[in-house]
Scaffold this active site. Structure first.
Site, PDB file in Angstrom:
ATOM      1  N   LYS A   1     -53.009 -39.247  27.733  1.00 45.14           N
ATOM      2  CA  LYS A   1     -52.820 -37.911  28.306  1.00 45.14           C
ATOM      3  C   LYS A   1     -53.797 -36.957  27.639  1.00 45.14           C
ATOM      4  CE  LYS A   1     -49.440 -34.231  28.963  1.00 45.14           C
ATOM      5  NZ  LYS A   1     -48.022 -33.861  28.925  1.00 45.14           N
TER       6      LYS A   1
ATOM      7  N   LYS B   1     -52.906 -27.714  23.128  1.00 45.74           N
ATOM      8  CA  LYS B   1     -52.200 -28.917  22.685  1.00 45.74           C
ATOM      9  C   LYS B   1     -53.176 -29.949  22.107  1.00 45.74           C
ATOM     10  CE  LYS B   1     -48.324 -28.072  25.820  1.00 45.74           C
ATOM     11  NZ  LYS B   1     -47.331 -28.639  26.754  1.00 45.74           N
TER      12      LYS B   1
ATOM     13  N   ARG C   1     -47.295 -25.342  34.109  1.00 47.98           N
ATOM     14  CA  ARG C   1     -46.693 -24.487  33.080  1.00 47.98           C
ATOM     15  C   ARG C   1     -46.137 -23.215  33.700  1.00 47.98           C
ATOM     16  NH1 ARG C   1     -51.129 -25.707  28.202  1.00 47.98           N
ATOM     17  NH2 ARG C   1     -50.880 -27.984  28.304  1.00 47.98           N
TER      18      ARG C   1
ATOM     19  N   SER D   1     -50.763 -30.789  38.567  1.00 53.68           N
ATOM     20  CA  SER D   1     -50.585 -29.514  39.277  1.00 53.68           C
ATOM     21  C   SER D   1     -51.910 -28.843  39.626  1.00 53.68           C
ATOM     22  CB  SER D   1     -49.722 -28.585  38.427  1.00 53.68           C
ATOM     23  OG  SER D   1     -50.301 -28.404  37.139  1.00 53.68           O
TER      24      SER D   1
ATOM     25  N   GLU E   1     -54.683 -46.218  21.885  1.00 51.23           N
ATOM     26  CA  GLU E   1     -53.436 -45.744  22.486  1.00 51.23           C
ATOM     27  C   GLU E   1     -52.781 -46.854  23.312  1.00 51.23           C
ATOM     28  OE1 GLU E   1     -51.888 -43.009  21.932  1.00 51.23           O
ATOM     29  OE2 GLU E   1     -53.383 -41.670  21.071  1.00 51.23           O
TER      30      GLU E   1
ATOM     31  N   LYS F   1     -53.453 -39.408  32.658  1.00 52.08           N
ATOM     32  CA  LYS F   1     -53.196 -38.055  33.171  1.00 52.08           C
ATOM     33  C   LYS F   1     -54.201 -37.084  32.596  1.00 52.08           C
ATOM     34  CE  LYS F   1     -49.585 -34.664  32.953  1.00 52.08           C
ATOM     35  NZ  LYS F   1     -48.438 -34.229  32.223  1.00 52.08           N
TER      36      LYS F   1
ATOM     37  N   TYR G   1     -47.887 -34.365  43.804  1.00 54.30           N
ATOM     38  CA  TYR G   1     -47.108 -33.340  44.505  1.00 54.30           C
ATOM     39  C   TYR G   1     -47.283 -33.468  46.020  1.00 54.30           C
ATOM     40  CZ  TYR G   1     -46.702 -31.541  39.814  1.00 54.30           C
ATOM     41  OH  TYR G   1     -46.431 -31.439  38.472  1.00 54.30           O
TER      42      TYR G   1
HETATM   43  C1  PBG Z   1     -44.904 -31.718  29.535  1.00 51.82           C
HETATM   44  C2  PBG Z   1     -45.673 -32.067  30.749  1.00 51.82           C
HETATM   45  C3  PBG Z   1     -46.790 -31.410  31.270  1.00 51.82           C
HETATM   46  C4  PBG Z   1     -47.059 -32.005  32.488  1.00 51.82           C
HETATM   47  C5  PBG Z   1     -46.131 -33.025  32.669  1.00 51.82           C
HETATM   48  N1  PBG Z   1     -45.290 -33.066  31.572  1.00 51.82           N
HETATM   49  C6  PBG Z   1     -47.533 -30.225  30.791  1.00 51.82           C
HETATM   50  C7  PBG Z   1     -48.216 -30.227  29.514  1.00 51.82           C
HETATM   51  O1  PBG Z   1     -48.432 -31.254  28.875  1.00 51.82           O
HETATM   52  O2  PBG Z   1     -48.545 -29.117  29.093  1.00 51.82           O
HETATM   53  C8  PBG Z   1     -48.134 -31.565  33.423  1.00 51.82           C
HETATM   54  C9  PBG Z   1     -47.978 -31.952  34.839  1.00 51.82           C
HETATM   55  C10 PBG Z   1     -48.818 -31.202  35.813  1.00 51.82           C
HETATM   56  O3  PBG Z   1     -49.721 -30.416  35.468  1.00 51.82           O
HETATM   57  O4  PBG Z   1     -48.569 -31.398  37.007  1.00 51.82           O
HETATM   58  N2  PBG Z   1     -45.235 -32.325  28.371  1.00 51.82           N
END
Ligand code: PBG
Length: 334
Positions: free
Chosen positions: A203, A227, A213, A284, A243, A258, A323
């Site tokens: 990720k 992050k 968010r 998203s 990983e 992701k 989505y």
């Molecule tokens: C939470 C999480 C996130 C997403 C899925 N689980 C956001 C992040 O890591 O800040 C993002 C999913 C998306 O953008 O559709 N840990």
């Protein structure tokens, strides 16, 4: 017509593209509703659905409306969901402890969904960001660093609470080290041997999560939550081997990459170096990009969505969180 140009007629790839029937006969990849997982945003209490402003067409729903949505998804042939809760700000604390409290509405919502629709596969996210005031996925130390082992401990407790609701998979999305093994151990000790782990294995620290968010309210007033001390550096690809090896050895059932669209090379690499199923999350921001272009009349949404999903599958993903799952299954776009 120029007559002096000689073009070889022996090798003509276009022969296989002459008509749709031939093209379909030699086609390699197809995306089907069987491959897709629909993320859903769930609200506590009773309220009307609210549209996510940066994700037009995507709604946060209370449990009753979520159940109706699940029924529709199943009818359309979407057999899996990934629910994300929006936690009321009055329950958020620096420690995010509401994540393991019995009163947290998510657990009741998950149990109800599984009771009503046992055949619907539920991937339940594990991370603290919906529950913390600072929006990080983990607990913070005094110096503001995200604490690894303390977070893993809390996430494991959370995994147990989630497993008790009957969901099929827990999906740790936090990127703490060692969490897959810790969660697996605790689930096994507690007799949840059939609860799977979809690990957000690779990720990246991506700005494409911005609209998510907004949707769950984990965006901070102070601005962007960086992050970077736990999510991966988008500049790197060699890290993924570590990983992948760790998550495999710790007992992950499915590995996630992701985001998806800007990381197709990563999906390919992970599918080459692991024999576990690979999932990819069209996040998203990828939804928002395509939808915004559609709203401007700049792109044909349906064709672009189909093409983007094909690309993700061609790169090596067997299952895709998107989505657009419902639109794909219903054929109704925009
Ligand atoms: C939470 C999480 C996130 C997403 C899925 N689980 C956001 C992040 O890591 O800040 C993002 C999913 C998306 O953008 O559709 N840990």
């Amino acid at each position: 017509m120029t007559e002096h140009v000689q073009v070889n007629t022996r090798f003509r790839p276009r022969r296989l593209r002459q008509n749709i029937a031939i093209r379909q006969l030699v086609e390699e990849i197809q995306v089907s509703s069987n491959d897709l997982v629909q993320p859903l945003f769930i609200l506590p209490g009773n309220s009307d659905p609210t549209e996510v402003s940066s994700m037009p067409g995507i709604f946060r729903r209370d449990l009753q409306d979520t159940l109706k949505e699940c029924e529709q998804l199943l009818k359309l042939g979407i057999k899996a969901i990934a629910p994300f809760p929006q936690i009321d700000s009055s329950f958020k604390t620096a420690e995010g402890l509401h994540a393991v409290e019995d009163g947290c509405f998510l657990y009741e919502a998950l149990s109800t969904i599984k009771k009503e629709f046992p055949e619907l596969i539920v991937f339940s996210d594990l991370a603290l960001d919906p529950y913390t005031t600072h929006g990080h996925d983990g607990l913070l130390g005094e110096d503001g660093t995200v604490l690894n082992d303390e977070t893993v401990n809390l996430l494991s407790q959370m995994a147990l609470k989630v497993a008790e609701t009957g969901v099929d998979f827990v999906a740790p999305s936090d990127m703490m080290d060692g969490r897959v093994g810790a969660i697996r151990d605790l689930l096994d000790q507690s007799n949840f041997i059939n609860t799977g782990i979809l690990s957000y294995c690779v990720k990246y620290n991506s700005a494409f999560y911005g609209p998510f968010r907004d949707a769950v309210g984990s965006k901070m007033k102070s601005g962007y939550v960086d992050k970077g001390t736990y999510q991966m550096n988008p500049a790197n690809i060699r890290d993924i081997l570590r990983e992948v090896k760790l998550d495999e050895s710790e007992g992950a059932d499915i590995l996630m990459v992701k985001p998806a669209g800007a990381y197709l090379d990563v999906i390919k690499e992970v599918s080459n170096c692991s024999d576990l199923p690979i999932s990819a999350y069209q996040v998203s921001g990828e939804y928002a990009q395509l939808y915004a272009a559609h709203m401007n009349g700049w792109l044909d949404l349906e064709s672009c969505v189909r093409e983007s999903l094909l690309g993700i599958k061609r790169a090596g993903a067997q299952l895709i969180l998107t989505y657009f799952a419902k639109s794909f299954a219903s054929g109704k776009f925009g």
